[in-house]
Every structure is written in C-alpha cells, then in structure tokens.
Design a protein around this motif. Structure first.
Motif, PDB file in Angstrom:
ATOM      1  N   GLN A  59      -0.149  14.050   4.552  1.00 27.75           N
ATOM      2  CA  GLN A  59       1.088  13.717   3.875  1.00 27.75           C
ATOM      3  C   GLN A  59       2.250  14.301   4.658  1.00 27.75           C
ATOM      4  OE1 GLN A  59       1.497  15.596   0.010  1.00 27.75           O
ATOM      5  NE2 GLN A  59       0.346  17.366   0.663  1.00 27.75           N
ATOM      6  N   TYR A  97      10.384   9.429  -2.279  1.00 28.21           N
ATOM      7  CA  TYR A  97       9.681  10.047  -3.407  1.00 28.21           C
ATOM      8  C   TYR A  97      10.169  11.478  -3.639  1.00 28.21           C
ATOM      9  CZ  TYR A  97       5.952  11.727  -6.435  1.00 28.21           C
ATOM     10  OH  TYR A  97       5.257  12.277  -7.493  1.00 28.21           O
ATOM     11  N   ASP A 106       6.425   5.412   7.414  1.00 27.62           N
ATOM     12  CA  ASP A 106       6.096   5.882   6.063  1.00 27.62           C
ATOM     13  C   ASP A 106       6.880   7.125   5.669  1.00 27.62           C
ATOM     14  OD1 ASP A 106       4.298   3.825   5.970  1.00 27.62           O
ATOM     15  OD2 ASP A 106       2.575   5.074   6.482  1.00 27.62           O
ATOM     16  N   VAL A 156      12.556   2.544  -7.932  1.00 29.82           N
ATOM     17  CA  VAL A 156      11.820   1.735  -6.961  1.00 29.82           C
ATOM     18  C   VAL A 156      12.330   0.299  -7.001  1.00 29.82           C
ATOM     19  CG1 VAL A 156       9.559   0.740  -6.404  1.00 29.82           C
ATOM     20  CG2 VAL A 156       9.755   3.181  -6.938  1.00 29.82           C
ATOM     21  N   GLU A 180       9.331   6.558   3.024  1.00 27.86           N
ATOM     22  CA  GLU A 180       8.743   6.444   1.687  1.00 27.86           C
ATOM     23  C   GLU A 180       8.502   7.825   1.079  1.00 27.86           C
ATOM     24  OE1 GLU A 180       4.692   4.583  -0.070  1.00 27.86           O
ATOM     25  OE2 GLU A 180       5.708   3.366   1.439  1.00 27.86           O
ATOM     26  N   TRP A 181       7.976   8.747   1.890  1.00 28.14           N
ATOM     27  CA  TRP A 181       7.754  10.116   1.415  1.00 28.14           C
ATOM     28  C   TRP A 181       9.094  10.751   1.027  1.00 28.14           C
ATOM     29  CZ3 TRP A 181       3.227  12.010   0.084  1.00 28.14           C
ATOM     30  CH2 TRP A 181       2.077  11.474   0.658  1.00 28.14           C
ATOM     31  N   CYS A 229      -1.667   6.414   0.632  1.00 26.83           N
ATOM     32  CA  CYS A 229      -2.921   5.776   1.024  1.00 26.83           C
ATOM     33  C   CYS A 229      -2.967   5.499   2.517  1.00 26.83           C
ATOM     34  CB  CYS A 229      -3.108   4.467   0.262  1.00 26.83           C
ATOM     35  SG  CYS A 229      -3.151   4.683  -1.521  1.00 26.83           S
ATOM     36  N   LYS A 246       0.848  -1.197   0.000  1.00 33.41           N
ATOM     37  CA  LYS A 246       0.000   0.000   0.000  1.00 33.41           C
ATOM     38  C   LYS A 246       0.883   1.248   0.000  1.00 33.41           C
ATOM     39  CE  LYS A 246      -3.568  -0.419   2.387  1.00 33.41           C
ATOM     40  NZ  LYS A 246      -4.977  -0.481   2.288  1.00 33.41           N
ATOM     41  N   PRO A 247       0.660   2.159  -0.959  1.00 29.52           N
ATOM     42  CA  PRO A 247       1.464   3.388  -0.997  1.00 29.52           C
ATOM     43  C   PRO A 247       1.288   4.224   0.264  1.00 29.52           C
ATOM     44  CG  PRO A 247       0.196   3.101  -3.023  1.00 29.52           C
ATOM     45  CD  PRO A 247      -0.305   2.081  -2.046  1.00 29.52           C
ATOM     46  N   GLY A 248       2.364   4.923   0.653  1.00 31.95           N
ATOM     47  CA  GLY A 248       2.325   5.787   1.828  1.00 31.95           C
ATOM     48  C   GLY A 248       1.206   6.806   1.752  1.00 31.95           C
TER      49      GLY A 248
END
Length: 140
Positions: A65, A106, A99, A134, A102-103, A59, A55-57
């Motif tokens: 965010q 990106y 998370d 990725v 992950e941010w 989401c 599941k993407p961060g």
C-alpha cells in the motif's frame, strides 16, 4: 453492490488515518470468504479477481500500500508473506504511480471526515459521505 455487502470494519492501527465514527476508530477492509477476498474466485489452483472494471487500488497493489507517498507491505494479518518491497516497486512503478492518486484521495477523504465528524456519526453515515465524494470525483 452496496458497500456494506463487501466491506468489514476492523480496529484501526493508524490513529491519523483510522476512520473516527461512533463505533470507534476503525479501518475498512474487503470481506473475506474462505480465507480470501470475497471477490476472488477460484477454479482448481487458479484464482482470479472478479472486480475488473474499477479494481480498487488496494487490490491492484496487493500486498503493498502507499502510505505518505511510500510503498509499504500490508500487515501480516492481510499478507503473511515477507516480500521484497524494492523489487516489487521497480516492477510495478508505473502502475503504483497511477494508483498513488487513489491512495491519496482515500487518505484525504478520511482526514476530511475525521476533522468534520469525529466520533459523532455512525459508520453508515461515513459510507454515504465516502460514496458521495467518489461519485463527485468521477463526475469531475
């Protein structure tokens, strides 16, 4: 699924972290279906996300965010409800910390792309660049 099948582009609001491509300064967002994320499936009044294995961060932390290490609510187009950020942050602190990496990944990916390719390449080339990054990060 290919990224093109579930991602859409919007005009970016953040010049530093907007993706600079031949098509302009854009942000990627998940496609919408019937006013909701394409991966959200409903049964009566109950809705569930169908992206479970990875599941993407965006989401997991919705409607918030991480931006420069700070939790902020997404804009009103993505989330029209005003939330209590501090209350949410205390409830989700452990998950958001995880998370945050992950941010950051990106954000760094966007900054690297913008520094190297700034407006010369189409969005499809950015998507390949991002997917390669990725894939490489998952192997290391």
């Amino acid at each position: 699924m290919a990224p093109e099948s579930f991602l859409e582009i919007y005009g970016a609001k953040d010049f530093d972290l907007g993706i600079k491509v031949k098509e302009g300064l854009v942000d990627l967002v998940l496609k919408q279906k019937d006013g909701a994320c394409t991966f959200l499936v409903g049964s009566g009044d109950i809705f569930r996300c169908t992206v479970n294995e990875f599941k993407p961060g965006v989401c997991k932390s919705y409607p918030f965010q991480m931006k420069n290490g700070t939790l902020v609510q997404m804009d009103s187009k993505l989330c029209p409800v005003d939330w209590n950020t501090k209350e949410f942050e205390s409830m989700m602190a452990i998950h958001l910390k995880k998370d945050e990496a992950e941010w950051k990944f990106y954000d760094e990916l966007i900054l690297e792309w913008n520094k190297k390719h700034w407006i010369k390449k189409p969005l499809s080339t950015f998507l390949k660049f991002a997917m390669d990054k990725v894939e490489h990060s998952l192997k290391s």
